[in-house]
Design a protein around this motif. Structure first.
Motif, PDB file in Angstrom:
ATOM      1  N   ILE A 167       0.998  -1.105  -0.320  1.00  0.00           N
ATOM      2  CA  ILE A 167      -0.198  -0.400   0.361  1.00  0.00           C
ATOM      3  C   ILE A 167       0.976   1.419   0.197  1.00  0.00           C
ATOM      4  O   ILE A 167       0.763   2.171  -0.512  1.00  0.00           O
ATOM      5  N   PHE A 168       1.691   1.958   0.886  1.00  0.00           N
ATOM      6  CA  PHE A 168       2.778   2.152   0.676  1.00  0.00           C
ATOM      7  C   PHE A 168       2.950   3.152  -0.335  1.00  0.00           C
ATOM      8  O   PHE A 168       3.417   3.880  -1.083  1.00  0.00           O
ATOM      9  N   VAL A 169       4.035   1.337  -1.109  1.00  0.00           N
ATOM     10  CA  VAL A 169       4.628   1.756  -2.981  1.00  0.00           C
ATOM     11  C   VAL A 169       3.515   2.155  -3.155  1.00  0.00           C
ATOM     12  O   VAL A 169       3.611   2.472  -4.526  1.00  0.00           O
ATOM     13  N   LEU A 170       2.002   1.351  -3.627  1.00  0.00           N
ATOM     14  CA  LEU A 170       0.819   1.887  -4.125  1.00  0.00           C
ATOM     15  C   LEU A 170       0.178   3.755  -4.391  1.00  0.00           C
ATOM     16  O   LEU A 170       0.516   4.136  -5.329  1.00  0.00           O
ATOM     17  N   GLY A 171       0.982   4.078  -3.354  1.00  0.00           N
ATOM     18  CA  GLY A 171       0.399   5.556  -2.517  1.00  0.00           C
ATOM     19  C   GLY A 171       1.525   6.336  -3.088  1.00  0.00           C
ATOM     20  O   GLY A 171       1.388   7.540  -3.887  1.00  0.00           O
ATOM     21  N   LEU A 172       3.006   5.369  -3.272  1.00  0.00           N
ATOM     22  CA  LEU A 172       3.591   6.662  -3.620  1.00  0.00           C
ATOM     23  C   LEU A 172       4.192   6.311  -5.456  1.00  0.00           C
ATOM     24  O   LEU A 172       4.423   7.489  -5.970  1.00  0.00           O
ATOM     25  N   LEU A 173       4.011   5.231  -6.303  1.00  0.00           N
ATOM     26  CA  LEU A 173       3.736   5.622  -7.693  1.00  0.00           C
ATOM     27  C   LEU A 173       2.636   6.306  -8.075  1.00  0.00           C
ATOM     28  O   LEU A 173       2.440   6.678  -8.860  1.00  0.00           O
ATOM     29  N   GLY A 174       1.326   5.366  -7.455  1.00  0.00           N
ATOM     30  CA  GLY A 174       0.530   6.901  -8.313  1.00  0.00           C
ATOM     31  C   GLY A 174       0.017   7.971  -7.792  1.00  0.00           C
ATOM     32  O   GLY A 174       0.218   9.261  -8.664  1.00  0.00           O
ATOM     33  N   PRO A 175      -0.238   8.194  -6.814  1.00  0.00           N
ATOM     34  CA  PRO A 175      -0.657   9.829  -6.149  1.00  0.00           C
ATOM     35  C   PRO A 175      -0.062  10.679  -6.140  1.00  0.00           C
ATOM     36  O   PRO A 175       0.702  11.753  -6.609  1.00  0.00           O
ATOM     37  N   VAL A 176       1.470   9.947  -5.572  1.00  0.00           N
ATOM     38  CA  VAL A 176       2.895  11.569  -6.191  1.00  0.00           C
ATOM     39  C   VAL A 176       3.788  11.245  -7.100  1.00  0.00           C
ATOM     40  O   VAL A 176       3.828  12.275  -7.792  1.00  0.00           O
ATOM     41  N   ILE A 177       4.148  10.264  -7.413  1.00  0.00           N
ATOM     42  CA  ILE A 177       5.141   9.838  -8.552  1.00  0.00           C
ATOM     43  C   ILE A 177       4.347  10.368  -9.961  1.00  0.00           C
ATOM     44  O   ILE A 177       4.793  11.132 -10.620  1.00  0.00           O
ATOM     45  N   ASP A 178       3.721   9.157 -10.157  1.00  0.00           N
ATOM     46  CA  ASP A 178       2.933   9.468 -11.699  1.00  0.00           C
ATOM     47  C   ASP A 178       1.993  10.791 -11.800  1.00  0.00           C
ATOM     48  O   ASP A 178       1.715  11.898 -12.430  1.00  0.00           O
TER      49      ASP A 178
END
Length: 389
Positions: A83-94
Motif C-alpha cells: 500500500i505504501f508503494v502504491l501510494g508512492l507510485l500513483g498519487p505521488v510520482i505519477d
C-alpha cells in the motif's frame, strides 16, 4: 419472454466491464480539461495532488468502513508495504509528474503520450507472468499488433501535425487569441521537458496497475484498499509538498476553479476510478483496463477544441484512427482469451448432485461414479433377493 430477459441480463453482465472503462475515460478527460485550466491559473500541482487525495479519502473511506467491515482482511507488514508503494507510485510520482508535464504541454499532447500506458502495462504483465504470449495464437498476435499500432498512432499525433482542420464550432470559441499564442509559445519552449515528465508518469502509472493487481489477490476488500492507498498518498504528497513548496500561500484555496479541480479529480479520478479499475482488473487483468486509455485522448481532443480552443490537425485525426484500430485489436485479443478460459472451465466435468438415504445432498464427481453407485445398488438388491440358508 423469460429467454429474452435472461439473454438481456447476460449481455449486460458481459458488457459491464466495457461500459465501466469507457465511462472512466470520460471522467479522466474532464479531469484533464479542468486541471489544465486550474494549472494555467497558477495552482501548484503539488498542492493539487494533496487536495485531490484528501477529497478521495474523505469520500470513499465511509463506504469502506461500513460496507466491508466484515470482509476486511487483517493488515500484514507485506500488505502495508504494498500500500505504501502504491501510494508512492500513483498519487505521488505519477500524478505530480503528469501534472508537471500537463503544465508544459497541451492536454491533447499529454493524453497522446499517456497512450503508451497499454504498451508499458502489457510488457510489465508479460515480465510478471500475468500475461502469456504465444505468438502462434491469433489472439496473442492481435494483442501485440494492437499495442504496436496504438503506440504508433500516439506517436503520429505527437510528431506530425499537417493542416488545421476547421470545425464548425472553432470560430465560436471565446478564448482570447493572445492567451492561446502565449500558451503555445510556452508549450513549444518546454516541449521536451514535458515529454520526459509524461513518460516517467506513464511508467509509474503502469507499475501502479501491476502492483494493484497483485495486492488485490490477497487484500480482497477493494473499497478499503482504495481508501488506504488514497490516505497513504495524501500523507506522502503532504511531505513532498512541504519539501518542494516553501510559501504558505500555495495552500490557499477558495470556491473557484482550483477547488473544483481538486474535488473533481479526487472524487472521480481517484476514489471512483481506483475502485472501478480494481474490480474490473480482478476479472479481466491489467492489460484490459489500460487498453481503454486511448479513448481519453480522443475525448480530450474534442473537448479541448470546444473549451480551450485547441486546434485539431489532420495528423491528430489520422493518429486517432490508428489508436482506435489498435484498441479494438487488443480488446478482440482479450475477448478471445476470455472466451477460451470460459470454454476450458466448461470442459471440466460438472459435479452431479444426488440425494442419499438421509435426504442429504451429496456430490458425485462424474458419470463413472454414477455407474459405480448403480452397480452397488444392483448388487445390494441381489443380496436381498438371495434366500438365506
Amino acid at each position: 419472454m423469460e429467454g429474452k430477459g435472461e439473454c438481456g441480463c447476460s449481455f449486460f453482465q458481459r458488457a459491464k466491464p466495457y461500459i465501466a472503462m469507457i465511462s472512466l475515460q470520460f471522467g479522466y478527460a474532464g479531469m484533464n480539461i479542468i486541471t489544465k485550466v486550474s494549472l494555467n491559473r497558477g495552482m501548484s500541482h503539488y498542492v493539487l495532488v494533496v487536495y485531490r487525495h484528501a477529497f478521495a479519502t474523505a469520500v470513499i473511506a465511509p463506504f469502506a468502513l461500513i460496507l466491508e467491515r466484515k470482509i476486511r482482511p487483517k493488515m500484514s507488514l507485506m500488505m502495508f508495504l504494498q500500500i505504501f508503494v502504491l501510494g508512492l507510485l500513483g498519487p505521488v510520482i505519477d500524478q505530480n509528474f503528469y501534472y508537471a508535464g500537463l503544465k508544459y504541454t497541451p492536454p491533447t499532447f499529454s493524453c497522446a503520450m499517456s497512450n503508451m500506458l497499454p504498451a508499458m502495462t502489457f510488457v510489465m504483465a508479460v515480465i510478471c507472468r500475468m500475461e502469456k504470449v504465444d505468438i502462434k495464437k491469433v489472439r496473442c498476435q492481435a494483442k501485440v499488433l494492437g499495442t504496436i499500432v496504438t503506440v504508433a498512432g500516439a506517436m503520429l499525433m505527437t510528431l506530425y501535425k499537417g493542416h488545421v482542420v476547421n470545425l464548425l464550432w472553432s470560430n465560436h470559441t471565446t478564448i482570447n487569441s493572445s492567451v492561446q499564442e502565449t500558451s503555445g509559445a510556452n508549450s513549444d519552449k518546454d516541449w521536451f521537458k514535458g515529454s520526459i515528465l509524461l513518460i516517467f508518469a506513464t511508467l509509474a502509472w503502469a507499475s501502479f496497475f501491476i502492483l494493484q493487481n497483485i495486492a488485490m489477490r490477497k487484500y480482497t476488500a477493494p473499497l478499503s484498499l482504495t481508501a488506504l492507498v488514497c490516505f497513504m498518498g495524501t500523507l506522502q504528497s503532504i511531505a513532498v509538498t512541504f519539501v518542494m513548496e516553501h510559501k504558505p500561500s500555495v495552500w490557499t484555496i477558495g470556491f473557484d476553479m482550483n477547488l473544483l479541480a481538486a474535488a473533481y479529480a479526487g472524487i472521480v479520478s481517484s476514489s471512483i476510478a481506483y475502485y472501478v479499475q480494481g474490480v474490473v482488473m480482478e476479472k479481466r487483468g491489467p492489460v484490459f483496463v489500460t487498453a481503454f486509455s486511448p479513448l481519453m485522448m480522443i475525448i480530450v481532443a474534442t473537448m479541448g477544441s470546444f473549451i480551450l480552443a485547441e486546434k485539431i490537425y489532420i495528423g491528430g485525426i489520422l493518429g486517432a484512427v490508428l489508436i482506435v484500430a489498435g484498441l479494438y485489436s487488443v480488446l478482440w485479443g482479450k475477448y478471445k482469451e476470455y472466451k477460451e478460459k470460459e470454454i476450458e472451465e466448461a470442459i471440466i466435468p460438472e459435479a452431479v448432485k444426488g440425494v442419499n438415504g438421509n435426504n442429504q445432498m451429496m456430490i458425485l464427481p462424474d458419470n463413472e461414479a454414477i455407474n459405480d453407485i448403480e452397480m452397488q445398488k444392483n448388487s445390494d438388491a441381489n443380496k436381498i433377493q438371495t434366500p438365506i440358508n
